[in-house]
Design a protein around this motif. Structure first.
Motif, short mmCIF file in Angstrom:
data_model
loop_
_atom_site.label_atom_id
_atom_site.label_comp_id
_atom_site.label_asym_id
_atom_site.label_seq_id
_atom_site.Cartn_x
_atom_site.Cartn_y
_atom_site.Cartn_z
N LYS A 334 1.19 -0.95 -0.43
CA LYS A 334 -0.17 0.40 -0.06
C LYS A 334 0.90 1.33 -0.02
N TYR A 336 0.73 5.70 0.55
CA TYR A 336 0.02 5.94 0.80
C TYR A 336 0.15 7.72 -0.11
N ILE A 469 -3.55 4.80 -1.72
CA ILE A 469 -4.54 5.28 -0.41
C ILE A 469 -4.57 6.47 -0.65
N CYS A 470 -5.68 6.98 -0.86
CA CYS A 470 -5.23 8.90 -1.18
C CYS A 470 -5.89 9.65 -0.16
N ASP A 471 -7.29 8.50 0.35
CA ASP A 471 -8.22 9.43 1.40
C ASP A 471 -8.19 8.55 2.89
N GLU A 472 -8.86 8.87 3.42
CA GLU A 472 -9.93 7.75 4.60
C GLU A 472 -10.77 6.98 3.91
N ASP A 474 -10.21 5.49 1.15
CA ASP A 474 -9.27 4.11 0.63
C ASP A 474 -9.17 3.82 1.73
N LYS A 475 -8.40 4.07 2.69
CA LYS A 475 -7.23 3.89 4.52
C LYS A 475 -7.88 3.02 4.62
N MET A 478 -8.61 -0.83 2.43
CA MET A 478 -7.99 -1.19 2.44
C MET A 478 -7.93 -2.18 3.50
N GLU A 479 -8.15 -1.07 4.87
CA GLU A 479 -8.25 -2.16 6.28
C GLU A 479 -8.90 -2.92 6.57
N GLU A 491 3.99 -1.13 3.77
CA GLU A 491 3.13 -0.56 3.47
C GLU A 491 5.16 0.17 2.27
#
Length: 511
Positions: A334, A336, A469-472, A474-475, A478-479, A491
């Motif tokens: 991933k 960021y 992963i660009c923003d909350e 996306d985060k 992914m989680e 990462e």
């Protein structure tokens, strides 16, 4: 007027002059393909939706370039087959039919012609793990239905293609085997395998996919289909059946490739059930094979329901555990990114610069608009990339795939039209520019993510996947993906560091 087409091919065709091309002479016919409704594809638009074309006369021409599942209850007294060398693959069988793993292809009592195709044309030495277990269940009377789930790149296509070729009577000039695929690309790819494997059998086949302008012929002018194996997309096949051009009277085996999507409410469930009902009405003993790398809970429940209500019989199963579905040979990362522009810069300056040295790259985006934006950005920066999505003309899609298969292009931007079943051994890198989400929701599309990962490192080769992963949101996506598959994507420390990306590729075994 809408169009589709079929390319009639024969397993007696001459050897291909180059990979992805066929010298088989063909006759092209066509009918109308029903339009898809919103949400019927995992990609942005209906992949099989044909363009408006005028009627043309009959004629001959060159074909398109052929470039954990545990359903049912334990009260059935099921027996379990375990592969001693690969515990992740298990089979649950119904009834008392004995099955023995096939350690060699000779164990399957195949014809000399099929064995020759496997050894001479396919260059196989022995069955893969999935083939050892599934092929005896497919080829042993009384030919029970099979729901089969297994890793991407594990040999699923060989299982059902060999199953179809084995069941066909070469002396009966009538459709006896039917394989249904969600996209034209996958149908063409499966036909390539069938032509190669069945080269010495004399078994004939027909490709039923939407037509381009050149190959369009109205359904009314089609002769009745007398080819023994039919591979195509659901709308085309449904139309042929409705027009009484495709007989179900002699059908012995029906295959659904990417079966989870074929049977999902958001996929082709209505068409799939219609086809099953038509076949069972004429050929009640027809064997049904459902193959996919993924089956979610809703599809599992539906499969169990149709076997109880429609087939009224038990079925065999083969599955892998959910946590073991991701390929060990593919390293997942991933990255960021502070904004959307950074995504483009990472792809351009880091991933593609390094990726050119290790093989081919597929970049997945969420929508048709996203493909155009990313394509234009990379082309303006001097990169030679091609893009495929469902709204392209069919002849353009075929050309793009052919050039990528032949290695003429190294980078392909795609919606999820190519997430499933697309085999290209030189693809070592996959970039998730956009993480896949379920239609009209904030939930990840876990099945599509798994299929995307499976495009890299095919057939046990090394591969790497970079998730941007660009923003909350996306985060969060992914989680959820990591939790679902019980993985932890590594990462990449800094999107600005070429050394960090070089290190990632090194850990993936690519440099």
């Amino acid at each position: 007027m809408e169009s589709d087409a079929s390319s009639i091919t024969t397993a007696k065709s001459e050897p291909r002059s180059t990979e992805g091309e066929s010298n088989a002479s063909t006759t092209t016919t066509a009918t109308a393909e029903p339009k898809s409704t919103e949400g019927r594809r995992w990609a942005d638009v209906a992949d099989d939706e044909p363009e408006e074309v005028p009627e043309t006369s009959d004629g001959t021409s060159t074909p398109p370039d052929l470039g954990a599942m545990t359903i049912g209850d334990s009260s059935r007294g099921n027996q379990t087959l375990a592969d001693p060398e690969d515990s992740s693959i298990e089979a649950v069988t119904s009834g008392d039919t004995p099955y023995k793993s096939a350690k060699t292809f000779e164990d399957l009592n195949l014809s000399p012609e099929l064995l020759k195709g496997l050894y001479v044309e396919m260059k196989f030495e022995r069955p893969s793990k999935i083939q050892e277990i599934s092929l005896p269940m497919i080829l042993t009377p009384p030919y029970k239905n099979l729901v089969a789930q297994a890793h991407n790149g594990s040999g699923k296509t060989t299982c059902f293609v060999l199953g179809m070729l084995s069941r066909v009577d070469p002396n009966l000039r009538a459709p006896q085997a039917l394989c249904i695929c969600p996209t034209r690309e996958l149908a063409i790819q499966n036909m390539e395998v069938l032509l190669k494997m069945g080269k010495y059998t004399g078994i004939t086949s027909i490709l039923a996919i939407p037509a381009d302008r050149e190959h369009y012929v109205p359904v009314g002018k089609m002769p009745p289909i007398d080819k023994q194996v039919v591979i195509g997309t659901p709308g085309t096949i449904s139309k042929w059946m409705t027009a009484k051009k495709l007989s179900m009277s002699f059908m012995k085996i029906l295959v659904f490739d990417e079966a989870d999507h074929m049977l999902a409410e958001s996929g082709f469930q209505d068409d799939s059930v219609k086809i099953m009902k038509n076949i069972l009405k004429s050929s009640p003993q027809c064997q049904i094979l459902l193959f996919s790398a993924t089956f979610n809970d809703a599809v599992r429940a539906f499969v169990d329901k149709i076997h109880k209500d429609l087939f009224v019989r038990d079925y065999n199963q083969m599955f892998v555990k959910k946590e073991e579905l991701s390929l060990d040979s593919v390293k997942q990362y991933k990255v960021y990114c502070p904004d959307e522009l950074t995504k483009v810069m990472i792809i351009r300056d880091r991933i593609l610069e390094l990726g050119e040295k290790v093989g081919q790259t597929i970049i997945f985006v969420r929508s048709r608009n996203s493909t155009a934006v990313l394509h234009n950005s990379l082309v303006e920066l001097g990169y030679d990339v091609t893009t495929i999505q469902g709204a392209l003309k069919q002849e353009d899609r075929d050309k793009i795939i052919r050039e990528f298969r032949d290695g003429l292009t190294k980078v392909l931007i795609s919606t999820d039209v190519l997430a499933r079943g697309f085999d290209q051994s030189q693809v070592n890198l996959v970039v998730n520019c956009d993480l896949p989400i379920r239609h009209n929701s904030m939930e990840p599309d876990y099945e599509t993510y798994l299929h995307r990962v499976g495009r890299a490192g095919r057939f046990g080769r090394k591969g790497a996947v970079f998730n941007l992963i660009c923003d909350e949101r996306d985060k969060m996506l992914m989680e959820k993906i990591e939790k679902h598959f019980n993985i932890q994507a590594a990462e990449v420390s800094s999107w600005q560091s070429e050394e960090d990306f070089q290190d990632a590729l090194s850990k993936a075994g690519l440099v």
